[in-house]
Design a protein around this motif. Sequence first.
Motif, PDB file in Angstrom:
ATOM      1  N   TYR A  83      29.544  32.773  26.401  1.00  0.00           N
ATOM      2  CA  TYR A  83      30.727  33.344  26.576  1.00  0.00           C
ATOM      3  C   TYR A  83      31.091  33.157  27.944  1.00  0.00           C
ATOM      4  CZ  TYR A  83      30.185  36.579  22.381  1.00  0.00           C
ATOM      5  OH  TYR A  83      30.065  37.263  21.219  1.00  0.00           O
ATOM      6  N   HIS A  84      32.165  32.483  28.156  1.00  0.00           N
ATOM      7  CA  HIS A  84      32.753  32.138  29.246  1.00  0.00           C
ATOM      8  C   HIS A  84      31.925  31.250  30.326  1.00  0.00           C
ATOM      9  CE1 HIS A  84      36.153  34.612  28.430  1.00  0.00           C
ATOM     10  NE2 HIS A  84      35.282  35.633  28.097  1.00  0.00           N
ATOM     11  N   SER A  85      31.023  30.364  29.781  1.00  0.00           N
ATOM     12  CA  SER A  85      30.211  29.479  30.492  1.00  0.00           C
ATOM     13  C   SER A  85      29.075  30.147  30.792  1.00  0.00           C
ATOM     14  CB  SER A  85      30.926  28.722  31.247  1.00  0.00           C
ATOM     15  OG  SER A  85      31.682  27.819  30.839  1.00  0.00           O
ATOM     16  N   SER A  86      28.656  31.465  30.319  1.00  0.00           N
ATOM     17  CA  SER A  86      27.263  32.176  30.605  1.00  0.00           C
ATOM     18  C   SER A  86      27.038  32.825  29.434  1.00  0.00           C
ATOM     19  CB  SER A  86      27.524  32.995  31.608  1.00  0.00           C
ATOM     20  OG  SER A  86      26.518  33.565  32.233  1.00  0.00           O
ATOM     21  N   TYR A  87      25.965  33.601  29.454  1.00  0.00           N
ATOM     22  CA  TYR A  87      25.097  34.159  28.354  1.00  0.00           C
ATOM     23  C   TYR A  87      26.035  35.495  28.204  1.00  0.00           C
ATOM     24  CZ  TYR A  87      22.261  35.946  32.069  1.00  0.00           C
ATOM     25  OH  TYR A  87      21.802  36.611  33.194  1.00  0.00           O
ATOM     26  N   GLY A 117      32.804  24.408  23.391  1.00  0.00           N
ATOM     27  CA  GLY A 117      32.404  24.317  24.713  1.00  0.00           C
ATOM     28  C   GLY A 117      30.888  23.797  25.096  1.00  0.00           C
ATOM     29  N   THR A 118      30.750  24.276  26.446  1.00  0.00           N
ATOM     30  CA  THR A 118      29.461  23.787  27.006  1.00  0.00           C
ATOM     31  C   THR A 118      28.357  24.598  26.841  1.00  0.00           C
ATOM     32  OG1 THR A 118      28.644  23.111  28.930  1.00  0.00           O
ATOM     33  CG2 THR A 118      30.044  24.893  29.032  1.00  0.00           C
ATOM     34  N   ILE A 119      26.978  24.196  26.627  1.00  0.00           N
ATOM     35  CA  ILE A 119      25.822  24.805  26.426  1.00  0.00           C
ATOM     36  C   ILE A 119      25.254  24.842  27.789  1.00  0.00           C
ATOM     37  CG2 ILE A 119      25.554  25.349  24.131  1.00  0.00           C
ATOM     38  CD1 ILE A 119      23.788  22.339  25.937  1.00  0.00           C
ATOM     39  N   ALA A 120      25.476  23.935  28.795  1.00  0.00           N
ATOM     40  CA  ALA A 120      24.480  23.888  30.008  1.00  0.00           C
ATOM     41  C   ALA A 120      24.616  24.855  30.872  1.00  0.00           C
ATOM     42  CB  ALA A 120      25.088  22.508  30.708  1.00  0.00           C
ATOM     43  N   SER A 121      25.681  25.570  31.271  1.00  0.00           N
ATOM     44  CA  SER A 121      25.739  26.428  32.166  1.00  0.00           C
ATOM     45  C   SER A 121      24.826  27.743  31.711  1.00  0.00           C
ATOM     46  CB  SER A 121      27.181  26.861  32.599  1.00  0.00           C
ATOM     47  OG  SER A 121      27.725  25.953  33.533  1.00  0.00           O
ATOM     48  N   PRO A 122      25.237  28.164  30.390  1.00  0.00           N
ATOM     49  CA  PRO A 122      24.463  29.342  29.895  1.00  0.00           C
ATOM     50  C   PRO A 122      22.921  29.012  29.957  1.00  0.00           C
ATOM     51  CG  PRO A 122      26.237  28.819  28.292  1.00  0.00           C
ATOM     52  CD  PRO A 122      26.259  27.716  29.460  1.00  0.00           C
ATOM     53  N   LEU A 123      22.547  27.924  29.710  1.00  0.00           N
ATOM     54  CA  LEU A 123      21.082  27.660  29.598  1.00  0.00           C
ATOM     55  C   LEU A 123      20.531  27.802  31.025  1.00  0.00           C
ATOM     56  CD1 LEU A 123      20.903  24.671  27.046  1.00  0.00           C
ATOM     57  CD2 LEU A 123      19.557  27.001  26.942  1.00  0.00           C
TER      58      LEU A 123
END
Length: 188
Positions: A83-87, A117-123
């Motif tokens: 959600y919005h590049s985070s968890y 989208g991306t998964i890098a930032s939430p990880l």
Amino acid sequence: MEFTPLVVGVTGSQRATSYTRQAIEHALDAAERAGADTDHVDLANADLPLYDPDRDLADAGDAEALLERVREADAVVVGSPNYHSSYSSTFRNFHDYCGSDEYEDTPVGLVVVAGGGTIASPLDHLRVTMRGVHADVVAEQVGVRNASRYFEDGALTDDDLAQRLDDLASAVVDAAYRWELADREPRN
């Protein structure tokens, strides 16, 4: 004494048809195949009020029972949608209740599922905040982009993703065995 690790999955999604939940359920099935017992903390089904550090846990819905389930774990697999590049706020609220009492020296695997989208930032965010409560975050992690391509009618349909989730489950189970063995060895 024989040791059977308990792996607890935590799903931080509210969506009824959550791909995150399906990924965590797959990882828990893989942990069982690797010899573990499992438990699934599905936060969509939890009565968990917004975290308030001044509230007594006894007055915080299911918080006390959920924390106990995580404390009893020998390993944990946490999953959140992006959600919005985070968890998700669902996971964040639960995570705010947690501390080192729940995760100290506990192997933790990370799963992030994105509709696009991306998964890098939430990880990264999960890794940093889990380490902040002294979790032993395993190197294996699973990020899923464009998740609808990998699931159909409630089932995971992609063999490569299934293998990655299996590998993550094996990593946390193996780490739980290593921690148990380390606890049994005499210290000088």
